[in-house]
Write a protein that holds these residues in place. Structure first.
Motif, PDB file in Angstrom:
ATOM      1  N   GLU A 131     -10.413 -78.017 -15.794  1.00  0.00           N
ATOM      2  CA  GLU A 131      -9.162 -77.544 -15.166  1.00  0.00           C
ATOM      3  C   GLU A 131      -9.252 -77.939 -13.696  1.00  0.00           C
ATOM      4  O   GLU A 131     -10.001 -77.330 -12.942  1.00  0.00           O
ATOM      5  CB  GLU A 131      -9.056 -76.022 -15.265  1.00  0.00           C
ATOM      6  CG  GLU A 131      -9.002 -75.492 -16.684  1.00  0.00           C
ATOM      7  CD  GLU A 131      -9.100 -73.965 -16.727  1.00  0.00           C
ATOM      8  OE1 GLU A 131      -8.691 -73.308 -15.751  1.00  0.00           O
ATOM      9  OE2 GLU A 131      -9.598 -73.452 -17.737  1.00  0.00           O
ATOM     10  N   CYS A 132      -8.494 -78.946 -13.326  1.00  0.00           N
ATOM     11  CA  CYS A 132      -8.678 -79.519 -11.985  1.00  0.00           C
ATOM     12  C   CYS A 132      -7.668 -78.982 -10.981  1.00  0.00           C
ATOM     13  O   CYS A 132      -6.463 -79.132 -11.159  1.00  0.00           O
ATOM     14  CB  CYS A 132      -8.530 -81.030 -12.037  1.00  0.00           C
ATOM     15  SG  CYS A 132      -9.617 -81.790 -13.230  1.00  0.00           S
ATOM     16  N   GLU A 133      -8.175 -78.375  -9.927  1.00  0.00           N
ATOM     17  CA  GLU A 133      -7.318 -77.864  -8.853  1.00  0.00           C
ATOM     18  C   GLU A 133      -7.464 -78.741  -7.612  1.00  0.00           C
ATOM     19  O   GLU A 133      -8.543 -79.295  -7.356  1.00  0.00           O
ATOM     20  CB  GLU A 133      -7.715 -76.432  -8.503  1.00  0.00           C
ATOM     21  CG  GLU A 133      -7.481 -75.470  -9.655  1.00  0.00           C
ATOM     22  CD  GLU A 133      -7.960 -74.037  -9.372  1.00  0.00           C
ATOM     23  OE1 GLU A 133      -7.494 -73.129 -10.053  1.00  0.00           O
ATOM     24  OE2 GLU A 133      -8.819 -73.850  -8.486  1.00  0.00           O
ATOM     25  N   SER A 340     -14.621 -79.637  -7.873  1.00  0.00           N
ATOM     26  CA  SER A 340     -14.366 -81.059  -8.147  1.00  0.00           C
ATOM     27  C   SER A 340     -15.179 -82.012  -7.293  1.00  0.00           C
ATOM     28  O   SER A 340     -15.069 -83.227  -7.451  1.00  0.00           O
ATOM     29  CB  SER A 340     -12.900 -81.380  -7.911  1.00  0.00           C
ATOM     30  OG  SER A 340     -12.100 -80.491  -8.587  1.00  0.00           O
ATOM     31  N   ALA A 341     -15.984 -81.493  -6.389  1.00  0.00           N
ATOM     32  CA  ALA A 341     -16.828 -82.395  -5.608  1.00  0.00           C
ATOM     33  C   ALA A 341     -18.051 -82.816  -6.418  1.00  0.00           C
ATOM     34  O   ALA A 341     -18.807 -83.696  -6.009  1.00  0.00           O
ATOM     35  CB  ALA A 341     -17.274 -81.709  -4.320  1.00  0.00           C
ATOM     36  N   MET A 342     -18.222 -82.201  -7.577  1.00  0.00           N
ATOM     37  CA  MET A 342     -19.408 -82.514  -8.374  1.00  0.00           C
ATOM     38  C   MET A 342     -19.349 -83.942  -8.907  1.00  0.00           C
ATOM     39  O   MET A 342     -18.275 -84.498  -9.105  1.00  0.00           O
ATOM     40  CB  MET A 342     -19.500 -81.552  -9.562  1.00  0.00           C
ATOM     41  CG  MET A 342     -18.391 -81.759 -10.579  1.00  0.00           C
ATOM     42  SD  MET A 342     -18.496 -80.545 -11.891  1.00  0.00           S
ATOM     43  CE  MET A 342     -17.292 -81.227 -13.034  1.00  0.00           C
ATOM     44  N   ASN A 343     -20.513 -84.496  -9.176  1.00  0.00           N
ATOM     45  CA  ASN A 343     -20.578 -85.727  -9.946  1.00  0.00           C
ATOM     46  C   ASN A 343     -20.483 -85.286 -11.409  1.00  0.00           C
ATOM     47  O   ASN A 343     -21.392 -84.635 -11.928  1.00  0.00           O
ATOM     48  CB  ASN A 343     -21.921 -86.432  -9.694  1.00  0.00           C
ATOM     49  CG  ASN A 343     -22.061 -87.701 -10.510  1.00  0.00           C
ATOM     50  OD1 ASN A 343     -21.475 -87.815 -11.590  1.00  0.00           O
ATOM     51  ND2 ASN A 343     -22.824 -88.648 -10.012  1.00  0.00           N
ATOM     52  N   PRO A 344     -19.358 -85.596 -12.089  1.00  0.00           N
ATOM     53  CA  PRO A 344     -19.166 -85.021 -13.425  1.00  0.00           C
ATOM     54  C   PRO A 344     -20.247 -85.416 -14.421  1.00  0.00           C
ATOM     55  O   PRO A 344     -20.564 -84.648 -15.338  1.00  0.00           O
ATOM     56  CB  PRO A 344     -17.796 -85.550 -13.863  1.00  0.00           C
ATOM     57  CG  PRO A 344     -17.497 -86.698 -12.978  1.00  0.00           C
ATOM     58  CD  PRO A 344     -18.234 -86.466 -11.692  1.00  0.00           C
ATOM     59  N   TYR A 345     -20.815 -86.615 -14.258  1.00  0.00           N
ATOM     60  CA  TYR A 345     -21.863 -87.025 -15.206  1.00  0.00           C
ATOM     61  C   TYR A 345     -23.084 -86.113 -15.074  1.00  0.00           C
ATOM     62  O   TYR A 345     -23.628 -85.630 -16.063  1.00  0.00           O
ATOM     63  CB  TYR A 345     -22.282 -88.488 -14.955  1.00  0.00           C
ATOM     64  CG  TYR A 345     -21.131 -89.460 -15.088  1.00  0.00           C
ATOM     65  CD1 TYR A 345     -20.575 -89.738 -16.329  1.00  0.00           C
ATOM     66  CD2 TYR A 345     -20.590 -90.074 -13.959  1.00  0.00           C
ATOM     67  CE1 TYR A 345     -19.509 -90.622 -16.447  1.00  0.00           C
ATOM     68  CE2 TYR A 345     -19.522 -90.964 -14.068  1.00  0.00           C
ATOM     69  CZ  TYR A 345     -18.990 -91.226 -15.314  1.00  0.00           C
ATOM     70  OH  TYR A 345     -17.931 -92.090 -15.420  1.00  0.00           O
TER      71      TYR A 345
END
Ligand code: GLU
Ligand code: MG
Length: 445
Positions: A131-133, A340-345
């Motif tokens: 869920e992207c804010e 959302s600053a995370m590296n999603p991988y």
């Protein structure tokens, strides 16, 4: 069998008049990098013969071992709908390989692939729905981002109060043009804050999608003269932006393994164990799910972001882990700390590995907390055994260093480079004298 074969890519490039192809990958911090080739070079690229200088990429390799190869993942071929429609631009997400043909240990996509393989060997397939804010802010006369907005809209507001419905519409349509299934989009709680939710996908595709999503949102916002930011807490005094992650496991036949109608809460033993694994490792994983100095400005009481390590049913939004009320094939757990600053991988690799560890060790979660954790006193929290998430990047670094589990998940290369970079970032921040300090102390002392 994948979606595309090489022949399909050649055909689409020809039929759709694709002129440029971007060979894309992510650095250690989840920043998209790419090298563009013309369609004349496509055969070379699809033969995995395109090279780049890895020493120029943060967290990759030393100068003396700098040649890296890009192996395109054919199934990620997509045309950018926002680029010119003649002489189109397409992208292929690539895996990074060493000259000797082995996967590059420092490629975050490889880190996630490794954990997904472990899960598959256990018979589990990982589903992820983010869920992207984000905020949409004005830019100044020179086009630089600001935190200004003249919007006053709040949660679920509509136009004309919501000034960005056309921006969101454009974002949704462009993403649909790239194969995203958008489930919903809405104005979020803070002025100028928005959320777009897309269909859950298998782990690798979900991580690819998160990066594509951020790129699309920033690009479309710019076209509307706005700056889209996924910075976790751009403004004090209002909500920050999270990226809650909904997770579940399914079997090879696509059956949701988290549901069990005979359980009081409708959850399987596997779901409880998975959740217990995440709760057990969350402190050390937080550096991956919340990677910035600024991430910790969001994880404070009063702004719908979690602070304490606890879980509960749907109603409690301040909780770290929440079980959304839908059951059946949508049974899932929602981790609310990531931003959302995370590296999603890397973050998804850590979440899955922690969940699997819970399953392997048959961990049991603590009991659900029904109360509002924010109204509990220190004593009550202590009595219930509820700890808090790291409060600063510095604390997150300490937790990361304590837990050998993540070292094995990330591999030595990523673990070491990531840690080095985060220590540098934390120290740089510590060495600053902030405006808040000057305002508070300069006159008084
Ligand atoms: N923006 C909040 C956060 O930082 C979440 C709001 C919501 O529940 O959607 O996580
Ligand atoms: Mg939200």
């Amino acid at each position: 069998m994948g979606k595309y074969r090489k022949e399909d890519i050649f055909r689409i490039v020809e039929e759709e008049d694709v002129e440029f192809i971007r060979l894309q990958f992510a650095d250690m911090f989840g920043m998209i990098k790419n090298v563009a080739i013309t369609s004349g070079q496509l055969a070379k690229a699809l033969d995995n013969r395109c090279m780049f200088d890895g020493s120029a990429i943060e967290g990759f390799v030393r100068v003396e071992e700098s040649d890296m190869y890009l192996y395109p993942d054919l199934d990620t071929f997509e045309i950018y709908p926002w680029r010119p429609q003649q002489g189109k631009v397409a992208r292929l997400i690539c895996d990074v390989y060493c000259p000797d043909g082995s996967p590059f240990e420092g490629d975050p996509r490889y880190v996630l692939k490794r954990v997904l393989k472990v899960a598959e060997d256990m018979g589990y397939y990982f589903n992820v729905g983010p869920e992207c804010e984000f905020f949409l802010f004005h830019t100044d006369e020179e086009g630089r981002p600001t935190t200004n907005t003249h919007e006053t809209a709040g949660y679920f507001d509509v136009g004309p109060i919501d000034l960005a419905e056309n921006v969101r519409r454009d974002i949704v349509l462009n993403l649909e043009g790239m194969g995203f299934e958008i489930e919903s989009s809405h104005h979020e709680i803070a002025p100028a804050q928005h959320e777009v939710d897309f269909q859950y996908e298998k782990g690798l595709k979900a991580a690819d999608n998160i990066l594509t999503f951020k790129m699309a949102v920033k690009t479309i916002a710019k076209r509307h003269g706005l700056h889209a930011t996924f910075m976790p807490k751009p403004k004090a005094g209002v909500n920050g932006s999270g990226m809650h992650i909904n997770m579940s496991l399914e079997d090879a036949k696509g059956r949701n393994l988290f549901e069990d109608p005979s359980d009081q809460l409708g959850l399987s033993k596997l779901a409880y164990q998975f959740m217990a694994g995440i709760l057990a490792h969350i402190k050390s994983m937080t550096i991956l799910t919340n990677p910035l100095v600024n991430s910790y400005k969001r994880l404070i009481p009063g702004y719908d972001a979690p602070v304490y390590i606890a879980w509960s049913l749907a109603a409690n939004r301040g909780q770290l882990l929440r079980i959304p009320s839908t059951r059946g094939s949508s049974t899932r757990i929602e981790l609310r700390s990531p931003d959302s600053a995370m590296n999603p991988y890397l973050a998804l690799a850590a979440c899955l590995a922690a969940g699997l560890d819970g399953i392997k060790k048959q961990m049991e979660p603590p009991k659900a907390i029904r109360q509002n954790v924010f109204t509990m006193s220190e004593e009550e929290l202590k009595k219930e055994g509820i700890c808090h998430l790291p409060e600063t990047l510095g604390e997150a670094i300490e937790e990361f260093e304590k837990d050998d589990f993540l070292k094995a998940v990330l591999g030595r290369h990523v673990y070491t480079k990531y840690l080095e970079a985060k220590k540098e970032e934390w120290n740089e921040f510590r060495y600053q004298v902030t405006d808040w300090e000057l305002g508070e102390y300069l006159y008084k002392f």
